[in-house]
Motif scaffolding. Structure first.
Motif, PDB file in Angstrom:
ATOM      1  N   UNK A   1       0.871  -1.155  -0.008  1.00 28.85           N
ATOM      2  CA  UNK A   1      -0.143  -0.147   0.013  1.00 28.85           C
ATOM      3  C   UNK A   1       1.089   1.312   0.132  1.00 28.85           C
ATOM      4  N   UNK A   2       0.472   2.242  -0.595  1.00 31.03           N
ATOM      5  CA  UNK A   2       1.032   3.639  -0.747  1.00 31.03           C
ATOM      6  C   UNK A   2      -0.088   4.846  -0.372  1.00 31.03           C
ATOM      7  N   UNK A   3       0.175   5.406   0.674  1.00 30.52           N
ATOM      8  CA  UNK A   3      -0.686   6.507   0.575  1.00 30.52           C
ATOM      9  C   UNK A   3       0.016   7.918   0.597  1.00 30.52           C
ATOM     10  N   UNK A   4      -0.981   8.962   0.115  1.00 28.36           N
ATOM     11  CA  UNK A   4      -0.309  10.194  -0.191  1.00 28.36           C
ATOM     12  C   UNK A   4      -1.211  10.989   0.580  1.00 28.36           C
ATOM     13  N   UNK A   5      -0.703  11.760   1.448  1.00 33.59           N
ATOM     14  CA  UNK A   5      -1.523  12.792   1.918  1.00 33.59           C
ATOM     15  C   UNK A   5      -0.789  14.298   2.123  1.00 33.59           C
ATOM     16  N   UNK A   6      -1.621  15.258   1.917  1.00 31.95           N
ATOM     17  CA  UNK A   6      -1.171  16.553   2.001  1.00 31.95           C
ATOM     18  C   UNK A   6      -2.126  17.693   2.171  1.00 31.95           C
ATOM     19  N   UNK A   7      -1.187  18.782   2.700  1.00 34.68           N
ATOM     20  CA  UNK A   7      -2.073  20.092   3.197  1.00 34.68           C
ATOM     21  C   UNK A   7      -1.327  21.029   2.821  1.00 34.68           C
ATOM     22  N   UNK A   8      -1.668  22.193   2.485  1.00 31.18           N
ATOM     23  CA  UNK A   8      -1.316  23.568   2.242  1.00 31.18           C
ATOM     24  C   UNK A   8      -2.057  24.670   2.553  1.00 31.18           C
ATOM     25  N   UNK A   9      -1.324  25.695   3.122  1.00 30.11           N
ATOM     26  CA  UNK A   9      -1.762  27.140   3.295  1.00 30.11           C
ATOM     27  C   UNK A   9      -1.298  28.188   2.603  1.00 30.11           C
ATOM     28  N   UNK A  10      -1.815  28.849   1.905  1.00 29.81           N
ATOM     29  CA  UNK A  10      -1.251  30.114   1.062  1.00 29.81           C
ATOM     30  C   UNK A  10      -1.803  31.283   1.553  1.00 29.81           C
ATOM     31  N   UNK A  11      -1.232  32.515   1.240  1.00 28.25           N
ATOM     32  CA  UNK A  11      -1.511  33.825   1.344  1.00 28.25           C
ATOM     33  C   UNK A  11      -0.884  34.484   0.203  1.00 28.25           C
ATOM     34  N   UNK A  12      -1.968  35.050  -0.645  1.00 28.40           N
ATOM     35  CA  UNK A  12      -1.437  35.680  -1.935  1.00 28.40           C
ATOM     36  C   UNK A  12      -1.887  37.122  -1.720  1.00 28.40           C
ATOM     37  N   UNK A  13      -1.058  38.079  -1.912  1.00 22.50           N
ATOM     38  CA  UNK A  13      -1.434  39.702  -2.063  1.00 22.50           C
ATOM     39  C   UNK A  13      -1.073  40.069  -3.463  1.00 22.50           C
ATOM     40  N   UNK A  14      -1.927  41.090  -4.039  1.00 21.79           N
ATOM     41  CA  UNK A  14      -1.760  41.705  -5.226  1.00 21.79           C
ATOM     42  C   UNK A  14      -2.070  42.971  -5.376  1.00 21.79           C
ATOM     43  N   UNK A  15      -1.273  43.940  -6.302  1.00 13.67           N
ATOM     44  CA  UNK A  15      -1.816  45.216  -5.990  1.00 13.67           C
ATOM     45  C   UNK A  15      -1.648  45.436  -7.517  1.00 13.67           C
ATOM     46  N   UNK A  16      -2.498  46.359  -8.292  1.00 11.30           N
ATOM     47  CA  UNK A  16      -2.632  46.584  -9.669  1.00 11.30           C
ATOM     48  C   UNK A  16      -2.852  48.221  -9.635  1.00 11.30           C
ATOM     49  N   UNK A  17      -2.227  48.966 -10.421  1.00 12.16           N
ATOM     50  CA  UNK A  17      -2.258  50.334 -10.569  1.00 12.16           C
ATOM     51  C   UNK A  17      -2.133  50.582 -11.921  1.00 12.16           C
ATOM     52  N   UNK A  18      -3.280  51.282 -12.423  1.00 13.33           N
ATOM     53  CA  UNK A  18      -3.780  51.620 -13.953  1.00 13.33           C
ATOM     54  C   UNK A  18      -3.639  53.268 -13.866  1.00 13.33           C
ATOM     55  N   UNK A  19      -2.687  53.765 -14.952  1.00 13.46           N
ATOM     56  CA  UNK A  19      -2.600  55.121 -15.019  1.00 13.46           C
ATOM     57  C   UNK A  19      -3.144  55.438 -16.635  1.00 13.46           C
ATOM     58  N   UNK A  20      -3.903  56.273 -16.770  1.00 10.63           N
ATOM     59  CA  UNK A  20      -4.392  56.843 -17.991  1.00 10.63           C
ATOM     60  C   UNK A  20      -3.515  57.801 -18.554  1.00 10.63           C
ATOM     61  N   UNK A  21      -2.629  57.581 -19.561  1.00 10.75           N
ATOM     62  CA  UNK A  21      -1.913  58.629 -20.114  1.00 10.75           C
ATOM     63  C   UNK A  21      -2.489  59.748 -20.861  1.00 10.75           C
ATOM     64  N   UNK A  22      -3.757  59.732 -21.091  1.00 11.03           N
ATOM     65  CA  UNK A  22      -4.490  60.695 -21.690  1.00 11.03           C
ATOM     66  C   UNK A  22      -4.876  61.633 -20.720  1.00 11.03           C
TER      67      UNK A  22
END
Length: 755
Positions: A480-501
């Motif tokens: 027998x082969x068992x595979x167990x796993x768990x993960x915790x993620x924290x993701x941060x993002x920032x987006x800035x859009x500047x109109x050149x007009x």
């Protein structure tokens, strides 16, 4: 460019050859990541490995092939064991690290994994990652035909994320996609199904992980030159071995380049790639490998979408078809270029007691420029193609680090391989966009007017940061082969859009977190059959906000999978997988505010995948696969799309490839190969009122080992590969806003020398 490409790599190769006239021709010994490997004999040569690695062990293999029944000397050391990150002789790999991040036999991995070896890449004359997975089940690639800007691969109906040495190749979904040169790789591995447990934010379809060539303990040298369709000029060298007598320092240098046209008028591709690496082994427990890549693509692809619903492509327009050579862009204006640089290392130390620690780190810089002239959407008359023009200058910089601690121990009758990891990723994207108008052209008789005038319209800056903690336990109890796993993620993002007009600024900050799980169970029978079941999850942040200004929540994926693996010997592996995969929180158009999106969508993907890779005899190698994909939109705010198939994904696809090589008689050293690829019909629009017809393509090849003709030519091999041998004209993809022609026939002839 042609002279530089051919001359540079040839000079490197000839210099190495002159400095090592009597270099060893044994197989390159790939350094194991845990212990130092000794020089050892390789396993018995096969049809595939003989052609792709003749010069690595030409003398011994020629003797064996001329007298297969003669008594063989017993090697002084045991045959070298294949490792998950190393070279494979032939097409059939038996180990992989992509599914577990540990060196695990494929027969003991309870998830669908396919491995495309460098020997297979060379034997089939494959030129990109998208081409490398042509014969892999559950995948769809080359969907944009001759447009190779993105090298995208779809797995189980979803766009897959791409990794290099298990670290993400970051893109922001614009034009700045990092593209990896396949000559720099040892293998391309496809992990099917959600994989967030090991890789964090990821596509529910799976992962394409590319494994780089690493320095070898034994000297190895290779040089090739190629020519063929569309004026191809291509060459490369691969040099490796120890730098000192004690083999404490090992090196590897791969360099290649090409200049080639395409089936589209005025469009071509150019590339120069250099990938040096250095391994330091101060003792048998410690390994540090430093890897770098510089790749410049002055001509990296082009946009060439045509009319929707196959007008003038699948169905004639006034009795005429749009030629596959037609370019819908603007010569002299359209271009895409890319400069890709990366530097990093892979460190590993093995302590007493079964504990191993690793740290993998990479910094990547990817700068690209894209100028595109494209037909407008919803066109119906190919003689009046109204067009827009767009430019994007983009720079992506990313830093990735993956820290791992692996422990092997026994508790009673249970054997454990425990993996704890902390990975971190930080990336920025800076892009400046412009737009303009272009002249209207006739696709049946194009006359190109003046180049568009571009006005810069927008500056966009994005930043992403992810931190993940994961734990995995591979448990073995008897069979027998068992595979167990768990993960915790924290993701941060920032987006800035500047109109050149107007100088207006729009900023969006977003924070997401998720817990992902995996559980699997496999039973390994003594006869080589291993049935398994598995449950796994994924999460993927969705960038942007809705009309209410609130950021989108991540999409989530869940998959149930059951399968059977069969490995009767080290030269064959057969797999079957049944899967049920769902993705929630899919973005759909906000019907009340059409310029915005809402998260009301769900896509369900179910199917069956079959794969066979077998070296039937010393002479014959066979690859085969079949995929049944039942993919539907199961939730949406658009009633016309409910229950429909997503565009571009066939319900049925199948592939078969065979290579036969003669090892004796008057045809000794000669071989031939042939392949058939079937792609079923695909939905041509979201409402499923139009379908792209199915297509069957034929590939073929011839190859010859010149050492069989004269021992003085030992190490020289030649091959000719033809893709789409019968030059079938077909459409590879249609969507609501346009269609693409598939690749026409391409022939590549290669002369290779290994010493």
């Amino acid at each position: 460019m042609r002279a530089i490409t051919l001359g540079a790599v040839s000079t490197i190769a000839l210099s190495a050859g002159m400095s090592r006239p009597a270099a060893s021709q044994t197989a390159p010994q790939q350094l194991a990541p845990v212990v130092v490997q000794e020089s050892a004999a390789k396993r018995k040569p096969t049809a595939a490995s003989r052609r792709a690695a003749t010069a690595r062990s030409a003398a011994s293999r020629r003797a064996n092939s001329r007298n297969a029944n003669a008594p063989q000397a017993v090697p002084a050391t045991a045959p070298a064991r294949e490792i998950a990150w190393g070279h494979v002789d032939g097409y059939v790999a038996t180990r992989s690290g992509t599914g577990t991040k540990t060196d695990t036999p494929l027969i003991e991995t309870p998830q669908s994994v396919s491995v495309v070896t460098q020997d297979q890449i060379q034997a089939q004359g494959l030129q990109s990652i998208a081409q490398a997975v042509r014969y892999v089940p559950g995948t769809r690639s080359e969907v944009l035909g001759s447009d190779g800007r993105f090298d995208q691969v779809y797995i189980r109906g979803f766009l897959a994320d791409q990794y290099l040495d298990s670290m993400r190749l970051v893109n922001f979904g614009i034009f700045g996609y990092p593209i990896v040169e396949p000559f720099n790789l040892e293998r391309v591995e496809v992990l099917r199904g959600p994989s967030s447990i090991l890789y964090g934010q990821a596509s529910p379809g799976g992962v394409v992980n590319m494994v780089s060539k690493r320095p070898t303990e034994d000297p190895y040298h290779e040089m090739f030159v190629s020519t063929g369709s569309y004026g191809r000029v291509q060459s490369g060298v691969d040099l490796s071995g120890p730098l000192d007598k004690n083999k404490e320092f090992l090196y590897r240098l791969t360099a290649s380049g090409y200049d080639v046209g395409s089936q589209v008028d005025t469009r071509s591709y150019q590339r120069v790639s250099i990938a040096p690496s250095l391994t330091w082994r101060p003792d048998n427990q410690t390994t540090l490998t430093i890897q770098g890549v510089y790749q410049r693509d002055p001509k990296a692809g082009f946009y060439n979408q045509l009319l929707p619903r196959g007008v003038g492509m699948i169905t004639p327009y006034n009795g005429q078809y749009i030629p596959t050579s037609f370019f819908s862009g603007q010569p002299g204006f359209d271009r895409t270029s890319r400069d890709f640089t990366s530097i990093g290392y892979q460190f590993e130390h093995k302590f007493d007691g079964g504990l191993t620690v690793r740290q993998n780190l990479r910094y990547m810089d990817n700068a690209s420029y894209s100028a595109v002239t494209s037909p407008d959407v919803n066109l119906t008359d190919p003689t009046k193609l109204t067009r827009g023009a767009y430019t994007t200058q983009e720079a992506i910089r990313s830093f990735s680090m993956d820290n791992q601690a692996e422990g092997k121990f026994r508790v009673g009758a249970f054997e454990h391989t425990v993996l704890f990891g902390i990975d971190y990723r930080y990336a920025t994207d800076n892009a400046i966009n412009g737009s303009g108008t272009a002249t209207t052209i006739n696709a049946l008789n194009p006359v190109y007017g003046p180049s568009p005038i571009i006005t810069l319209t927008q500056k966009r800056d994005q930043k992403i940061e992810q931190l993940g903690f994961y734990a995995q336990d591979q448990i073995t109890f008897n069979n027998w082969v068992a595979l167990l796993g768990i993960r915790r993620d924290q993701a941060n993002s920032k987006s800035t859009s500047t109109s050149l007009l107007t100088n207006a600024i729009t900023a969006v900050d977003q924070t997401d977190s998720a817990t992902s799980k995996r559980g699997a169970l496999l039973y390994k029978f003594d006869n080589g059959i291993s049935p398994y079941v598995q449950y796994t999850e994924s999460f993927q942040p969705a960038v942007g906000t809705g009309f209410n200004g609130l950021p989108f929540v991540p999409t989530r994926g869940q998959q149930y999978e059951a399968g059977i693996k069969y490995q009767p010997n080290a030269k064959s592996i057969y797999t079957m997988a049944l899967f049920d995969l769902k993705q929630q929180n899919v973005l759909t158009t906000d019907l009340l505010h059409p310029l915005f999106s809402v998260q009301t969508g769900e896509i369900r993907s179910r199917g069956l995948e079959l794969e066979a890779k077998t070296e039937v005899t010393r002479d014959l190698t066979v690859l085969g696969s079949y995929t049944y994909l039942d993919q539907k939109v199961t939730s949406t705010n658009n009633a016309a799309q409910l229950g429909q198939r997503p565009t571009g994904m066939p319900r049925h696809s199948a592939n078969l490839w065979a290579d036969y090589t003669f090892h004796s008689g008057p045809l000794d050293g000669f071989g031939f190969s042939a392949g058939v690829r079937y792609l079923g019909d695909t939905a041509g629009n979201n409402a499923n009122t139009f379908f792209v017809p199915s297509v069957t393509l034929v590939d073929a090849g011839l190859h010859y080992d010149f050492g069989a003709l004269n021992k003085e030519w030992k190490g020289f091999t030649g091959q000719v590969n033809a893709n789409n041998l019968f030059d079938k004209t077909y459409v590879t993809l249609c969507q609501d806003f346009g269609c693409y022609y598939g690749l026409r026939r391409e022939v590549i002839a290669t002369l290779r020398y290994r010493w």
